[in-house]
Design a protein around this motif. Structure first.
Motif, PDB file in Angstrom:
ATOM      1  N   ILE A   7       0.835  -1.209   0.000  1.00 46.29           N
ATOM      2  CA  ILE A   7       0.000   0.000   0.000  1.00 46.29           C
ATOM      3  C   ILE A   7       0.866   1.253   0.000  1.00 46.29           C
ATOM      4  O   ILE A   7       0.526   2.245  -0.645  1.00 46.29           O
ATOM      5  N   LYS A   8       2.008   1.211   0.650  1.00 45.51           N
ATOM      6  CA  LYS A   8       2.832   2.408   0.806  1.00 45.51           C
ATOM      7  C   LYS A   8       3.232   3.045  -0.523  1.00 45.51           C
ATOM      8  O   LYS A   8       3.100   4.258  -0.682  1.00 45.51           O
ATOM      9  N   PRO A   9       3.713   2.262  -1.529  1.00 48.20           N
ATOM     10  CA  PRO A   9       4.049   2.892  -2.799  1.00 48.20           C
ATOM     11  C   PRO A   9       2.862   3.557  -3.468  1.00 48.20           C
ATOM     12  O   PRO A   9       2.989   4.590  -4.111  1.00 48.20           O
ATOM     13  N   TYR A  13       2.530   7.376  -4.481  1.00 44.24           N
ATOM     14  CA  TYR A  13       2.200   7.773  -5.848  1.00 44.24           C
ATOM     15  C   TYR A  13       1.143   8.872  -5.841  1.00 44.24           C
ATOM     16  O   TYR A  13       1.290   9.898  -6.513  1.00 44.24           O
ATOM     17  N   TYR A  14       0.100   8.677  -5.072  1.00 44.03           N
ATOM     18  CA  TYR A  14      -0.962   9.684  -5.034  1.00 44.03           C
ATOM     19  C   TYR A  14      -0.512  10.975  -4.356  1.00 44.03           C
ATOM     20  O   TYR A  14      -1.060  12.041  -4.619  1.00 44.03           O
ATOM     21  N   GLN A  15       0.492  10.891  -3.497  1.00 49.13           N
ATOM     22  CA  GLN A  15       0.989  12.096  -2.837  1.00 49.13           C
ATOM     23  C   GLN A  15       1.743  13.007  -3.795  1.00 49.13           C
ATOM     24  O   GLN A  15       1.709  14.227  -3.655  1.00 49.13           O
ATOM     25  N   VAL A  16       2.425  12.434  -4.791  1.00 53.41           N
ATOM     26  CA  VAL A  16       3.228  13.254  -5.698  1.00 53.41           C
ATOM     27  C   VAL A  16       2.456  13.740  -6.915  1.00 53.41           C
ATOM     28  O   VAL A  16       2.875  14.695  -7.568  1.00 53.41           O
ATOM     29  N   VAL A  17       1.324  13.113  -7.223  1.00 54.31           N
ATOM     30  CA  VAL A  17       0.582  13.471  -8.440  1.00 54.31           C
ATOM     31  C   VAL A  17       0.136  14.930  -8.453  1.00 54.31           C
ATOM     32  O   VAL A  17       0.331  15.633  -9.465  1.00 54.31           O
ATOM     33  N   CYS A  69       0.584  19.463  -2.425  1.00 54.97           N
ATOM     34  CA  CYS A  69       1.459  19.473  -3.609  1.00 54.97           C
ATOM     35  C   CYS A  69       2.951  19.399  -3.318  1.00 54.97           C
ATOM     36  O   CYS A  69       3.745  19.168  -4.242  1.00 54.97           O
ATOM     37  N   ASP A  70       3.351  19.600  -2.082  1.00 56.30           N
ATOM     38  CA  ASP A  70       4.781  19.707  -1.782  1.00 56.30           C
ATOM     39  C   ASP A  70       5.579  18.475  -2.195  1.00 56.30           C
ATOM     40  O   ASP A  70       6.712  18.593  -2.684  1.00 56.30           O
ATOM     41  N   SER A  71       5.024  17.279  -2.014  1.00 57.10           N
ATOM     42  CA  SER A  71       5.754  16.058  -2.348  1.00 57.10           C
ATOM     43  C   SER A  71       6.083  16.008  -3.839  1.00 57.10           C
ATOM     44  O   SER A  71       7.213  15.711  -4.237  1.00 57.10           O
ATOM     45  N   GLY A  72       5.091  16.314  -4.680  1.00 60.84           N
ATOM     46  CA  GLY A  72       5.305  16.293  -6.122  1.00 60.84           C
ATOM     47  C   GLY A  72       6.209  17.414  -6.595  1.00 60.84           C
ATOM     48  O   GLY A  72       7.034  17.230  -7.497  1.00 60.84           O
ATOM     49  N   VAL A  73       6.070  18.581  -5.974  1.00 60.90           N
ATOM     50  CA  VAL A  73       6.923  19.722  -6.334  1.00 60.90           C
ATOM     51  C   VAL A  73       8.375  19.422  -5.994  1.00 60.90           C
ATOM     52  O   VAL A  73       9.297  19.719  -6.770  1.00 60.90           O
ATOM     53  N   LEU A  74       8.613  18.808  -4.831  1.00 64.09           N
ATOM     54  CA  LEU A  74       9.969  18.434  -4.437  1.00 64.09           C
ATOM     55  C   LEU A  74      10.547  17.395  -5.401  1.00 64.09           C
ATOM     56  O   LEU A  74      11.727  17.454  -5.767  1.00 64.09           O
TER      57      LEU A  74
END
Length: 347
Positions: A7-9, A13-17, A69-74
């Motif tokens: 589940i973690k990946p 995935y949804y955190q960076v989208v 959005c921070d995860s995807g922006v990073l």
């Protein structure tokens, strides 16, 4: 435990989208803006427009979306940047180097080295600017503008505000060069268009700015300027390797994070350029890879803008801009002298 690891990946995935979507939209908007005639005329490229758009959104709307959005922006600012730099190697071939000749290679090498050393001497010793900002401004001025600043950032581990300051100097003085270089050429009746094209490509900051300035002078100057500039861009990789090795020694070979100083993506950049020289891929594929590199670099620029706060830029003060101005003057005067000496004595 197994269920959690599966589940973690997905969660990651949804955190960076969301962040990737935001940076992609800003990159697409920047690419569209470059098609406007008045922006194309002044030489503002997609990378410059992406960071400007990112700064505007980052200081207005983005703080409300930062949690999502921070995860995807990073990710865009770090991983996509490195991939974009690696793919940038598909713009370079050994055949291009041969087209400029040994004089162009020597001129570019001397200007890259002397410009970066001049930035360190003036910025650190005289203006007392922090080393990260000086290194970024030096890299952007000596090699290829915003792309060089972005590529140098992970090597020196600079903060977003310092990267934005360095990019601002490249944009400001490089754009001024677009207007100034044709005037300089008109004042030098004994200089050929080809000679001035080499001077333009070896001293002006951005690729887009070189194209704009060379086009204003004439087709021959534009062609020589672009080839010389691309040769200068190719020096980005050895520059990063040397800088990373030097920083590793300064930080200590046994430092826990010392291995991070070595820019592996720069080595891959060289390998891609060498592979591209073999011309094994169809031109359409290379063109698509170049477009992908443009997209990834523009997304990285947008991410950089989104994480830059204007308050941090104000705190930087006027000294970085003064350094940018001195670098600009050096590139015109010192770069012009170096061009004259090398082109005069190397036949």
């Amino acid at each position: 435990m197994t269920e959690f690891s599966m589940i973690k990946p997905v969660r990651s995935y949804y955190q960076v989208v969301p962040g990737l979507i935001v940076t992609a939209l800003l990159a697409a908007a920047a690419a569209w803006l470059t098609r406007l005639p008045w922006l194309a005329h002044i030489g503002l490229g997609a990378l410059t427009l992406a960071i400007i758009s990112g700064i505007v959104i980052g200081n207005t709307l983005y703080p409300r979306l930062a949690t999502y959005c921070d995860s995807g922006v990073l990710l865009a600012k770090q991983r996509l940047l490195r991939i974009g730099i690696i793919l940038f190697g598909f713009r370079i071939t050994l055949q291009q180097i041969a087209g400029v000749g040994l004089r162009g290679v020597v001129i570019d090498a001397i200007i890259v080295g002397s410009t970066f050393l001049f930035a360190c001497l003036v910025g650190i010793r005289l203006l007392k600017i922090d080393r990260q900002t000086v290194w970024l401004i030096g890299a952007g001025s000596s090699i290829c503008g915003a792309a060089a600043v972005l590529a140098t950032e992970p090597v020196v581990r600079a903060e977003s505000s310092r990267v934005a300051v360095a990019v601002a100097t490249v944009v400001l003085f490089g754009t001024a060069g677009i207007l100034l270089y044709p005037v300089i050429f008109s004042l030098l009746p004994g200089v050929s268009a080809a000679q001035f094209g080499i001077f333009t490509g070896s001293t002006l900051h951005e690729v887009a700015q070189v194209v704009a300035a060379g086009h204003a002078i004439g087709p021959e100057a534009e062609s020589m300027a672009v080839i010389t500039k691309m040769l200068r861009v190719m020096m980005l990789a050895p520059f990063l390797l040397l800088l990373g090795s030097w920083l590793k020694q300064q930080r200590g070979a046994h430092s826990q994070n010392a291995s991070r100083s070595f820019p592996w993506f720069a080595l891959l950049f060289i390998l891609v350029a060498l592979f591209n020289s073999l011309q094994l891929l169809p031109a359409t594929v290379v063109s698509q890879l170049n477009q992908l590199a443009d997209l990834l670099l523009a997304m990285a620029m947008a991410a950089l803008g989104l994480t830059t706060r204007l308050s941090a830029l104000k705190q930087a003060g006027s000294r970085p801009l003064l350094l940018g101005l001195l670098m600009f003057c050096w590139l015109i005067a010192g770069g012009g002298a170096l061009n004259f000496i090398v082109q005069h004595f190397m036949v």
